[in-house]
Design an enzyme around this catalytic site. Structure first.
Site, mmCIF file in Angstrom:
data_model
loop_
_atom_site.group_PDB
_atom_site.id
_atom_site.type_symbol
_atom_site.label_atom_id
_atom_site.label_comp_id
_atom_site.label_asym_id
_atom_site.label_seq_id
_atom_site.Cartn_x
_atom_site.Cartn_y
_atom_site.Cartn_z
ATOM 1 N N VAL A 254 0.866 -1.170 0.000
ATOM 2 C CA VAL A 254 0.000 0.000 0.000
ATOM 3 C C VAL A 254 0.904 1.222 0.000
ATOM 4 O O VAL A 254 2.067 1.154 0.381
ATOM 5 C CB VAL A 254 -0.987 0.032 1.194
ATOM 6 C CG1 VAL A 254 -2.031 -1.067 1.070
ATOM 7 C CG2 VAL A 254 -0.260 -0.057 2.515
ATOM 8 N N SER A 255 0.345 2.358 -0.425
ATOM 9 C CA SER A 255 1.167 3.549 -0.613
ATOM 10 C C SER A 255 1.391 4.367 0.645
ATOM 11 O O SER A 255 2.394 5.059 0.764
ATOM 12 C CB SER A 255 0.538 4.448 -1.680
ATOM 13 O OG SER A 255 0.492 3.767 -2.909
ATOM 14 N N THR A 256 0.451 4.346 1.579
ATOM 15 C CA THR A 256 0.578 5.205 2.764
ATOM 16 C C THR A 256 0.432 4.405 4.044
ATOM 17 O O THR A 256 -0.136 3.309 4.047
ATOM 18 C CB THR A 256 -0.498 6.316 2.765
ATOM 19 O OG1 THR A 256 -1.784 5.718 2.918
ATOM 20 C CG2 THR A 256 -0.465 7.128 1.477
ATOM 21 N N GLN B 108 -3.151 3.279 5.040
ATOM 22 C CA GLN B 108 -3.830 2.204 4.326
ATOM 23 C C GLN B 108 -3.541 0.855 4.980
ATOM 24 O O GLN B 108 -2.551 0.685 5.680
ATOM 25 C CB GLN B 108 -3.389 2.201 2.861
ATOM 26 C CG GLN B 108 -3.891 3.418 2.099
ATOM 27 C CD GLN B 108 -3.339 3.462 0.689
ATOM 28 O OE1 GLN B 108 -2.158 3.252 0.471
ATOM 29 N NE2 GLN B 108 -4.216 3.733 -0.278
#
Length: 193
Positions: free
Chosen positions: A8-10, A13
């Site tokens: 996931v990017s952040t 998340q």
């Protein structure tokens, strides 16, 4: 042997769904990380790749977990093929062990992943430009109101109780911002007025 990779990017998340689905797809081990897809160095991804032997399979939840640039995905796919490693993307229905059809799907979906990324960027820029045209700023809200800045200006122009000139640092501290922020806001107010 199937090895899974979840990303996931952040930090906000959640990886739980991807990890659960990767194990359900038969992965013996899953590597996961919270890191932007555009970052070139992904330590857990590198560990996943190095743990796969020829004849093994890399499994991801969705193709865009690897990245969204078609040229990079195609280069990656070619490298997997040279190493004798299969690839599965669960939600995209890609399975390169199924021969040519799986490979064609990979190429097509790589292009769509990049297109999606470009469209998101384009829509974001249009939205920001429209907001800027209306005078709206992006970014965090100001901590201190313009009225507080005007009060700070008057404090800077008047001496303190001992008759001494007030410093920018002391006035900024009194209203709860840094000296640099105070002077930046003063300049902005002068431009607006």
């Amino acid at each position: 042997m199937k090895i899974g990779y979840a990303r996931v990017s952040t930090q906000e998340q959640n990886l739980d769904t991807q990890i659960k689905d990767l194990y359900a797809a038969g992965c013996e081990k899953v590597f996961s990380e919270k890191i932007s897809g555009v970052t070139t160095f992904k330590p857990e991804f590198d560990k996943a790749l190095s743990s796969i032997e020829p004849g093994g399979t890399l499994v991801v939840w969705k193709l865009d977990r690897l990245g969204r640039k078609t040229i990079e995905l195609l280069s990656f796919f070619e490298d997997l093929g040279k190493r004798g490693i299969n690839f599965i993307s669960i939600t995209d229905g890609i399975d390169t062990s199924n021969g040519a059809i799986g490979k064609v799907l990979f190429v097509m979906l790589s292009a769509f992943a990049e297109l999606e990324r470009d469209l998101i960027r384009e829509r974001t820029m249009r939205g920001l430009e429209a907001a800027w045209a209306k005078g709206k700023r992006s970014g965090p809200k100001e901590k201190v109101s313009d009225e507080s800045i005007r009060m700070a200006i008057s404090l800077l122009e008047t001496p303190d109780e001992n008759g001494m000139k007030r410093t920018g640092s002391s006035v900024a501290r009194a209203i709860g911002i840094s000296r640099a922020s105070l002077y930046r806001r003063i300049e902005r107010l002068k431009i607006v007025n």
